[in-house]
Design a protein around this motif. Structure first.
Motif, PDB file in Angstrom:
ATOM      1  N   THR A 194       0.815  -1.201   0.000  1.00  0.00           N
ATOM      2  CA  THR A 194       0.000   0.000   0.000  1.00  0.00           C
ATOM      3  C   THR A 194       0.854   1.260   0.000  1.00  0.00           C
ATOM      4  O   THR A 194       1.450   1.620   1.023  1.00  0.00           O
ATOM      5  CB  THR A 194      -0.913   0.021   1.244  1.00  0.00           C
ATOM      6  N   PRO A 195       0.952   1.944  -1.164  1.00  0.00           N
ATOM      7  CA  PRO A 195       1.646   3.246  -1.179  1.00  0.00           C
ATOM      8  C   PRO A 195       0.722   4.329  -0.673  1.00  0.00           C
ATOM      9  O   PRO A 195      -0.488   4.292  -0.895  1.00  0.00           O
ATOM     10  CB  PRO A 195       1.979   3.429  -2.665  1.00  0.00           C
ATOM     11  N   ASP A 196       1.280   5.326   0.034  1.00  0.00           N
ATOM     12  CA  ASP A 196       0.431   6.407   0.539  1.00  0.00           C
ATOM     13  C   ASP A 196       0.158   7.443  -0.533  1.00  0.00           C
ATOM     14  O   ASP A 196      -0.843   8.143  -0.492  1.00  0.00           O
ATOM     15  CB  ASP A 196       1.049   7.055   1.788  1.00  0.00           C
ATOM     16  N   THR A 197       1.063   7.567  -1.492  1.00  0.00           N
ATOM     17  CA  THR A 197       0.879   8.492  -2.608  1.00  0.00           C
ATOM     18  C   THR A 197       1.908   8.178  -3.666  1.00  0.00           C
ATOM     19  O   THR A 197       2.967   7.653  -3.368  1.00  0.00           O
ATOM     20  CB  THR A 197       1.056   9.957  -2.169  1.00  0.00           C
ATOM     21  N   ASP A 198       1.587   8.449  -4.894  1.00  0.00           N
ATOM     22  CA  ASP A 198       2.605   8.340  -5.944  1.00  0.00           C
ATOM     23  C   ASP A 198       2.727   9.666  -6.689  1.00  0.00           C
ATOM     24  O   ASP A 198       3.014   9.716  -7.869  1.00  0.00           O
ATOM     25  CB  ASP A 198       2.275   7.202  -6.917  1.00  0.00           C
ATOM     26  N   ASP A 199       2.496  10.752  -5.970  1.00  0.00           N
ATOM     27  CA  ASP A 199       2.599  12.091  -6.532  1.00  0.00           C
ATOM     28  C   ASP A 199       4.073  12.499  -6.602  1.00  0.00           C
ATOM     29  O   ASP A 199       4.715  12.691  -5.579  1.00  0.00           O
ATOM     30  CB  ASP A 199       1.824  13.071  -5.648  1.00  0.00           C
ATOM     31  N   VAL A 224       7.831   8.411  -1.625  1.00  0.00           N
ATOM     32  CA  VAL A 224       6.605   7.665  -1.380  1.00  0.00           C
ATOM     33  C   VAL A 224       6.823   6.736  -0.200  1.00  0.00           C
ATOM     34  O   VAL A 224       7.881   6.122  -0.066  1.00  0.00           O
ATOM     35  CB  VAL A 224       6.170   6.869  -2.635  1.00  0.00           C
ATOM     36  N   LEU A 225       5.838   6.671   0.682  1.00  0.00           N
ATOM     37  CA  LEU A 225       5.823   5.695   1.758  1.00  0.00           C
ATOM     38  C   LEU A 225       5.007   4.501   1.298  1.00  0.00           C
ATOM     39  O   LEU A 225       3.868   4.657   0.844  1.00  0.00           O
ATOM     40  CB  LEU A 225       5.206   6.287   3.028  1.00  0.00           C
ATOM     41  N   VAL A 226       5.582   3.310   1.411  1.00  0.00           N
ATOM     42  CA  VAL A 226       4.921   2.092   0.952  1.00  0.00           C
ATOM     43  C   VAL A 226       4.916   1.090   2.103  1.00  0.00           C
ATOM     44  O   VAL A 226       5.979   0.692   2.583  1.00  0.00           O
ATOM     45  CB  VAL A 226       5.634   1.487  -0.266  1.00  0.00           C
ATOM     46  N   THR A 227       3.737   0.690   2.532  1.00  0.00           N
ATOM     47  CA  THR A 227       3.604  -0.288   3.600  1.00  0.00           C
ATOM     48  C   THR A 227       3.355  -1.664   2.990  1.00  0.00           C
ATOM     49  O   THR A 227       2.450  -1.832   2.165  1.00  0.00           O
ATOM     50  CB  THR A 227       2.462   0.093   4.550  1.00  0.00           C
ATOM     51  N   VAL A 228       4.183  -2.630   3.406  1.00  0.00           N
ATOM     52  CA  VAL A 228       4.159  -3.966   2.803  1.00  0.00           C
ATOM     53  C   VAL A 228       3.930  -5.007   3.894  1.00  0.00           C
ATOM     54  O   VAL A 228       4.613  -4.997   4.924  1.00  0.00           O
ATOM     55  CB  VAL A 228       5.481  -4.260   2.067  1.00  0.00           C
ATOM     56  N   ALA A 229       2.989  -5.902   3.663  1.00  0.00           N
ATOM     57  CA  ALA A 229       2.708  -6.974   4.619  1.00  0.00           C
ATOM     58  C   ALA A 229       3.908  -7.909   4.731  1.00  0.00           C
ATOM     59  O   ALA A 229       4.635  -8.150   3.760  1.00  0.00           O
ATOM     60  CB  ALA A 229       1.474  -7.753   4.180  1.00  0.00           C
TER      61      ALA A 229
END
Length: 353
Positions: A76-81, A87-92
């Motif tokens: 789940t990326p928080d933004t791709d702007d 970009v902050l990306v949360t990965v299980a």
């Protein structure tokens, strides 16, 4: 009706070694994972939380407890702007690491391309601070979210709280005793740079493979392909048909010593604290343990990789006892020749050197 056959941990480790699990459960959600571990803790049962099995050496007798396979998913990326510059990306924790690297390269999320081809799951990467070819995950990890088995709740550790060092973290210190590991990694949040303006190549071997000067900037996609090529040449990309990949990767960490203890001719990488990191592979080779060593002694069951001296491999019929006999011989031979004691990188479950 007869009881079903126990799950063999050899089917869940990249070494293809390890005896039966007392009980084996697959957790596909965080709730399943935390509930299963909590129930076992309340009952006083030993628990092994299993990721990709790529950094684990399990006793031939197996593990007489509960093995929980982490199979959670989600990226789940928080933004791709691009205007944000990152970009902050949360990965299980259960996601496959190399799949995440491939996605990052495709999305131009910069910072892990040199870690291509590393086996295992995302949840394992902060534990040993996975690194290769001039990068390690501590450079991009923003935070690690865990289940605290002692406090029975979820906690989040910022990067600075993780105790990252060379192949080390507060989580690895905890995991040295797999029966009593306090923290179960649930997810990892990465902070990537955005946009591929070129990745500086910090590692000399990688620079040579790319035919550029060390420090030159190269597109992340080119870095990934070069790293995969280098790793395949060393048997470090998983291939079920190639016994050189039936390993736990680098079995020994590169030792960090005082400058006057580095052998003549050995690679030397100065560290910020004045010590020097040298090459375990060089020490092994120059202590008389060449590629393929051990096959004759073990009857062909285990050996050093025929492609890379730092990997101990199961040739198909090996046992954990065979592998550890070879590891001890190599460790003791290097110590006798150079006075430097090598330390195992994989976690040892139910066995020791």
């Amino acid at each position: 009706m007869a009881d079903p056959s126990p799950e063999l941990l050899s089917d869940h480790t990249t070494l293809h070694l390890g005896g039966p699990a007392g009980e084996y459960v697959v957790a596909t959600t965080e709730q399943e994972l935390t509930d299963t571990v909590s129930a076992a803790d309340a009952a006083g049962r030993p628990v092994l939380v299993l990721g990709g099995g790529s950094n684990l050496v399990v006793a031939d007798e197996g593990f007489d407890g509960l093995v929980v396979k982490v199979a959670t998913s989600g990226i789940t990326p928080d933004t791709d702007d691009p205007s944000c510059g990152g970009v902050l990306v949360t990965v299980a924790a259960g996601e496959t690491w190399d799949d995440v690297v491939a996605l990052a390269v495709d999305k131009e999320w910069i910072g892990v391309e040199a870690l291509s081809g590393v086996p295992g799951s995302v949840g394992a990467t902060p534990i040993q601070n996975v690194g290769a070819y001039g990068q390690d995950v501590s450079q991009t990890i923003a935070s690690v979210r865990v289940w605290d088995r002692r406090l029975r709740g979820i906690r989040t550790f910022a990067n600075a709280e993780c105790g990252f060092a060379y192949r080390w973290s507060r989580f690895k210190a905890d995991h040295l005793d797999p029966w009593g590991s306090r923290f179960v990694v649930l997810s990892v949040t990465f902070q990537f740079r955005l946009g591929d303006l070129g990745v500086p190549v910090a590692y000399a071997e990688l620079a040579r493979a790319l035919e550029v000067d060390q420090g030159a900037r190269v597109p992340a996609r080119d870095v990934r392909e070069a790293v995969l090529g280098l790793r395949r040449g060393k048997g470090m990309v998983l291939d079920e048909a190639d016994h050189d990949t039936w390993s736990a990767g680098s079995f020994f960490t590169n030792p960090v010593v005082e400058p006057d203890r580095v052998p003549d001719g050995a690679p030397a990488y100065p560290q910020p604290d004045g010590t020097v990191k040298t090459s375990a592979a060089w020490l092994i080779d120059h202590a008389g343990f060449g590629k393929g060593y051990g096959a004759q002694q073990s009857g062909g069951r285990v050996s050093l990789s025929t492609k890379h001296t730092l990997a101990l491999t199961n040739r198909g019929q090996g046992t954990t006892a065979d592998l550890l006999d070879l590891a001890r011989e190599v460790r003791d031979g290097v110590k006798e020749r150079f006075g430097i004691e090598l330390v195992n990188e994989p976690v040892l479950l139910g066995v020791s050197l």
